[in-house]
Motif scaffolding. Structure first.
Motif, short mmCIF file in Angstrom:
data_model
loop_
_atom_site.label_atom_id
_atom_site.label_comp_id
_atom_site.label_asym_id
_atom_site.label_seq_id
_atom_site.Cartn_x
_atom_site.Cartn_y
_atom_site.Cartn_z
N HIS A 136 4.48 -11.09 9.01
CA HIS A 136 3.51 -11.02 10.59
C HIS A 136 2.21 -10.57 9.46
CE1 HIS A 136 6.62 -12.62 13.56
NE2 HIS A 136 6.70 -12.14 12.45
N GLU A 137 0.83 -11.02 9.48
CA GLU A 137 -0.22 -10.51 9.33
C GLU A 137 -1.10 -10.47 10.05
OE1 GLU A 137 -2.09 -7.32 8.49
OE2 GLU A 137 -0.45 -6.28 7.83
N PRO A 138 -2.50 -9.55 10.77
CA PRO A 138 -3.42 -10.39 10.84
C PRO A 138 -4.89 -10.45 9.58
CG PRO A 138 -3.57 -8.27 12.91
CD PRO A 138 -1.97 -8.66 10.91
N HIS A 184 -4.31 4.69 6.48
CA HIS A 184 -4.07 3.63 5.35
C HIS A 184 -4.56 3.01 4.69
CE1 HIS A 184 -0.95 6.48 7.08
NE2 HIS A 184 -0.58 5.98 8.07
N SER A 185 -4.25 1.70 4.93
CA SER A 185 -4.55 0.87 4.46
C SER A 185 -5.23 -0.22 5.54
CB SER A 185 -3.39 -0.66 3.57
OG SER A 185 -2.72 -1.13 4.51
N GLN A 186 -5.29 0.07 6.52
CA GLN A 186 -5.74 -0.17 7.35
C GLN A 186 -7.49 -0.01 7.69
OE1 GLN A 186 -3.91 -1.42 11.67
NE2 GLN A 186 -2.65 -0.46 10.71
N HIS A 232 0.98 -1.25 -0.74
CA HIS A 232 -0.04 -0.15 0.03
C HIS A 232 0.69 1.51 0.14
CE1 HIS A 232 -0.96 3.77 2.15
NE2 HIS A 232 -0.84 2.72 3.23
N HIS A 233 1.72 1.32 1.14
CA HIS A 233 2.66 2.62 1.27
C HIS A 233 3.41 2.95 -0.15
CE1 HIS A 233 5.47 0.18 4.31
NE2 HIS A 233 6.47 0.83 3.21
N HIS A 234 3.62 2.07 -0.47
CA HIS A 234 5.05 2.93 -1.46
C HIS A 234 5.08 2.87 -2.32
CE1 HIS A 234 9.80 3.26 -1.98
NE2 HIS A 234 9.58 2.10 -3.12
N SER A 285 0.19 -13.61 19.09
CA SER A 285 0.87 -11.82 18.98
C SER A 285 3.03 -12.02 18.56
CB SER A 285 1.02 -11.44 20.55
OG SER A 285 2.09 -12.24 21.34
N ASP A 286 2.83 -10.90 18.22
CA ASP A 286 4.50 -11.06 17.61
C ASP A 286 5.75 -11.36 18.18
OD1 ASP A 286 4.06 -9.39 14.32
OD2 ASP A 286 2.63 -8.27 15.27
N PHE A 287 4.73 -10.41 19.77
CA PHE A 287 5.72 -10.51 20.54
C PHE A 287 5.92 -12.40 20.97
CE2 PHE A 287 6.55 -11.58 25.14
CZ PHE A 287 7.65 -11.05 25.49
#
Ligand SMILES: Nc1nc2c(c(=O)[nH]1)N[C@H]1C(S)=C(S)[C@@H](COP(=O)(O)OP(=O)(O)OC[C@H]3O[C@@H](n4cnc5c(=O)[nH]c(N)nc54)[C@H](O)[C@@H]3O)O[C@H]1N2
Ligand SMILES: Nc1nc2c(c(=O)[nH]1)N[C@H]1C(S)=C(S)[C@@H](COP(=O)(O)OP(=O)(O)OC[C@H]3O[C@@H](n4cnc5c(=O)[nH]c(N)nc54)[C@H](O)[C@@H]3O)O[C@H]1N2
Ligand SMILES: [Mo]
Length: 809
Positions: A490-492, A678-680, A469-471, A540-542
């Motif tokens: 990693h993504e939900p 943004h894309s969220q 999305h952002h670039h 979780s990422d953690f």
């Protein structure tokens, strides 16, 4: 966000507060801070309060599903976007299990990288997935070394002191022996490199800046360069208790303070609050600001005393304005030709600004453009010539209109968060140069007086961002993304970036874990409580990085043997100690957690940016080489960059209405979206309702629509030499003729995934934007410098498939 927040020491002095002012710390009662069972018809409903970039809210949960979102009572202006959460958490775009791209699984690293985005996925168990990731990281490190790993991992992720995906990624890769990182940001990357040279730091962006209270009491005119866009005030990075920006604007408008919005687009507030609207050509603000300054000089309105006492280099800039060197006087007539605004309007505005206490608010958007440093530097020049810097309600600031919470005073208390650790590979790229990095290993680019040489990247590790999305110039990114042998994400959700990974690990959303939200722009510390258990197999990422670090033998360094709640307690205890040094007594962790929130004392409501400096620049110098505001910077001049000389200047952008070609006659602005971050939340109902036939709305002036036979509500095509996308047409006179506005963030949805040059069916502006740095100084993103053509879409248009999970999922 990414590194680089430097705060000038001096402006802070006015921010010290007496102990009495701080004693009034309060914890509010009456909100459902803890989960409480309620008897309703049928299943019991629990209510849990949590926080997010969008603010604080209570989620009602029945049978493990979120059924309702209620904004927190302390928030005077909650954003409607929070209603998206039930769909986001439970909807069909979630990634449920670890997944591996089929060709990668069968052929190994580097297999069919041109099929990223096209290949089906194969589900694997967590054990298999973690073994694959650990094994591949080890292989790349052994074969190529740590500098073959890109871990810059830019992105907003979610709020919270612990679960910040980018920081967690950096910490993990640092522990693994290092990675190539990124510095600066997409938001104000050019500005944050420039301002330390000019002002000695970035306080003018991040605050504290002159408060709204001071503006309300003293300001006679607000000039918003980059317009009033309070859609952007719906968000605070890191979360918030209160939305303050829009309420302040309402008060300012009600008090009758005149506001001039300089913007090719009239945003809602310009209409609702009756602001004056000046619509210049995009990318021409530097010329406008220079001409406003020149007008002050010509009419004897410039503050010579301020220029002499507090700045260096004024003579050289004024000589440039007067036409020395190039024979061109940068006056109102000159800027009129460039900006498309009448010369008399420019002169009248300069006189008005000099005739009253004026606050200049310049937005971040202006510097996401070719030579984006210039409108920011020219803002400082104009404010210096007005001579009101450091006076109550006067001067300038760069963030009032770009994010919530700027200008709201708060105590200087911070809650520590997870740290990224020292990166043994000491290479950071300017963040927006990601495609250059991948496509040009070995190349060297200039950056802020030094050189950055790109290493050869074999593995990308990304968590908490969405580069697809952002670039800019996504077709170029498609090619660049084929270079590395392995991409781990990693993504939900099945975002465009998740679909273009080789190994996808399902991450929890912020509502599935515990955290603490505490932003420097807000007075509230919020317990972000887990609302529902992790969906499907999400972790979780953690937890993911902890498990990987354990496998790779540095688990103890990574998680330090602490689980989620132990970390939060730890952060809190350290924050509590810090607060005590400011005479603020925070409660014990358990009391805070039970209550769910703490309100910090208000900061200095009368704070004025650069007040002390203005009074005595010798005693309170800036951290610039001269100690003054550098209207001419010997340092920058010494770099010898053609695209960023030693003083603010008008440098023609690569693409603008002044050099329009027949094949791309319209200037496209890609603003930040009203209905999402943004894309969220593009996969939520709010964004869906705003779309036109499922496509991102594109604002077009009636003249431009009529010339092409295109009507409101139709689907049409935006195209240039870099790419093409379908958009939904919104015909409106709230955009200047010759300009179209397509917000960023619609999930990239090419008709031929994996192929550069495919048609994006959905309306992501970044298939059209240009991927070149602002200048050798800032190397920031230049998304706003984009010319396009608008074409009627004849015949049937392809269906949007952005939200259909990929094959195999
Ligand atoms: N054309 C154009 N392009 C632009 C801009 C523009 O003005 N015009 N603006 C630029 C700017 S200023 C910015 S800041 C960037 C923003 O670019 P990004 O920050 O990349 O945008 P987001 O959509 O917020 O991406 C965050 C991603 O993190 C994921 N995520 C959320 N929470 C978590 C979590 O807890 N764990 C993990 N693993 N993932 C999570 C989300 O699903 C989402 O995919 O865009 C830039 N791009
Ligand atoms: N709702 C929502 N809020 C957000 C975000 C989001 O995605 N959604 N993102 C957050 C982030 S990461 C950031 S960086 C900030 C971004 O904050 P900004 O950069 O300020 O936001 P933009 O929406 O890109 O642009 C603001 C205004 O600038 C105008 N503009 C564009 N080009 C020009 C120009 O050449 N000249 C003039 N005079 N005006 C111009 C646009 O029309 C728009 O109205 O927003 C933050 N807030
Ligand atoms: Mo941003």
């Amino acid at each position: 966000m990414a590194a680089g927040f430097v705060t000038a020491a001096l402006g802070r002095r006015g921010f010290l507060m007496g102990a009495t002012a701080l004693a009034g710390l309060s914890m509010l009662n009456g909100r459902p801070g803890i989960a409480s069972a309620q008897a309703t018809a049928g299943a019991p409903v629990t209510e849990v309060q949590t926080g997010s970039h969008w603010g604080t809210f209570t989620a009602r949960v029945r049978d493990g599903r979120i059924v309702r979102i209620v904004p927190a009572s302390m928030d005077p202006a909650p954003t409607p976007m929070i209603r998206n959460f039930p769909e986001l958490v439970h909807g069909r775009t979630r990634i449920h299990r670890p997944m591996v791209r089929q060709s990668w699984l069968q052929g190994g690293p580097g297999a069919a990288t041109d099929r990223r985005g096209a290949d089906p996925f194969v589900p694997v168990s967590w054990d298999e997935a973690l073994d694959l990731v650990a094994g591949e990281l080890t292989r790349v490190r052994e074969t190529y070394g740590n500098q073959a790993i890109f871990g810059g991992s830019y992105g907003w992720g979610s709020a919270g002191r612990l679960h910040l995906a980018g920081t967690l990624t950096n910490r993990f890769l640092a522990g693994f022996g290092g990675y190539v990182g990124s510095e600066t940001n997409y938001s104000y990357g050019a500005g944050m490199v420039l301002l330390p040279h000019v002002l000695g730091g970035n306080q003018a962006i991040g605050g504290p800046v002159t408060t709204w209270h001071s503006i309300m009491a003293h300001t006679g005119l607000i000039v918003m360069v980059g317009g009033a866009a309070f859609k952007n005030g719906q968000i605070t990075f890191g979360g918030m208790g209160e939305h303050t920006t829009k309420p302040w604007l309402n008060r300012i408008a009600a008090a009758g303070v005149p506001v001039v919005s300089i913007n090719p687009v009239a945003e809602d507030e310009t209409i609702e609050l009756g602001f004056e609207w000046l619509a210049p050509r995009p990318g021409t603000d530097a010329a406008l600001l220079l001409a406003l300054t020149q007008t002050l000089v010509e009419e004897g309105l410039a503050d010579r005393d301020f220029l002499d006492r507090c700045t260096v280099g004024a003579d050289r800039v004024l000589a440039y304005l007067a036409g020395e060197g190039d024979g061109v006087v940068k006056d109102a007539a000159w800027a009129g030709e460039i900006t498309g605004l009448p010369a008399e309007t420019i002169r009248a505005l300069a006189r008005r600004m000099a005739g009253t206490r004026t606050m200049i608010m310049t937005s971040w958007s202006l510097q996401r453009a070719d030579h984006g440093e210039q409108p920011w530097w020219a803002t400082v020049l104009l404010a210096s010539a007005l001579g009101q810097i450091g006076l109550p309600g006067g001067g300038f600031g760069f963030s009032y209109t770009s994010t919530n919470g700027i200008g709201a005073p708060r105590a200087e208390i911070s809650i520590p968060g997870m740290t990224s650790g020292r990166n043994p590979v000491d290479i950071d790229i300017p963040v927006a140069r990601i495609a250059d990095l991948l496509l040009e290993p070995g190349a060297t680019i200039p950056f802020n007086g030094r050189e950055v040489t790109f290493p050869d990247i074999k593995l990308i590790y990304w968590a908490g961002g969405n580069p697809f999305h952002h670039h800019q110039d996504l077709n170029r990114l498609v090619r660049a993304w084929q270079v590395p042998e392995t991409v781990i994400v990693h993504e939900p959700w099945w975002t465009p970036t998740a679909r273009r990974a080789d190994i996808v690990l399902p991450a929890t959303t912020t509502l599935e874990r515990n955290d603490i939200s505490a932003s420097a722009r807000d007075r509230w510390i919020i317990a972000m409580k887990q609302v529902v258990p992790p969906i499907a197999e999400a972790r979780s990422d953690f937890e993911i990085f902890s498990a990987l670090a354990d496998r790779l033998g540095f688990g103890e360094d990574y998680h330090e043997g602490k689980d989620e709640m132990t970390w939060l307690r730890d952060f809190w205890d350290r924050g509590r100690e810090r607060a005590a040094r400011y005479d603020v007594a925070l409660p014990e962790f358990d009391a805070f957690w039970e209550e769910g929130q703490v309100q910090l004392p208000e900061g200095d409501c009368d704070f004025v940016f650069l007040r002390d400096f203005r009074i005595d620049p010798e005693r309170f110098p800036l951290r610039t080489p001269s100690g003054r505001i550098e209207l001419f910077s010997e340092t920058i001049a010494g770099f010898g960059y053609d695209d960023c000389p030693g003083h603010p200047a008008w440098l023609e952008p690569a693409e603008w209405l002044g050099n329009a070609k027949d094949e791309a006659p319209l200037h496209m602005i890609s603003s930040h979206p009203q209905h999402r971050l943004h894309s969220q939340m593009d996969n939520g109902p709010g964004a869906a309702e705003a779309k036109i036939q499922g496509r991102e709305p594109c604002w077009v002036n009636p003249e431009d629509a009529a010339a092409r036979g295109i009507a409101d509500g139709e689907v049409a095509r935006l195209v240039n030499a870099r790419g093409a996308c379908l958009v939904g047409i919104r015909v409106t006179d709230r955009v200047r003729p010759g300009v179209v506005m397509l917000a960023e963030g619609a999930w990239y949805d090419p008709d031929r995934p994996g192929e550069p040059g495919a048609l994006d069916k959905h309306g992501n502006p970044n298939v059209l934007t240009r991927d070149v740095g602002t200048s050798a100084l800032g190397q920031g993103c230049t998304a706003q410098t984009t010319m396009v053509q608008l074409v009627k879409a004849d015949g049937p248009v392809p269906t949007v498939t952005a939200f259909d999970p990929p094959a195999g999922a």
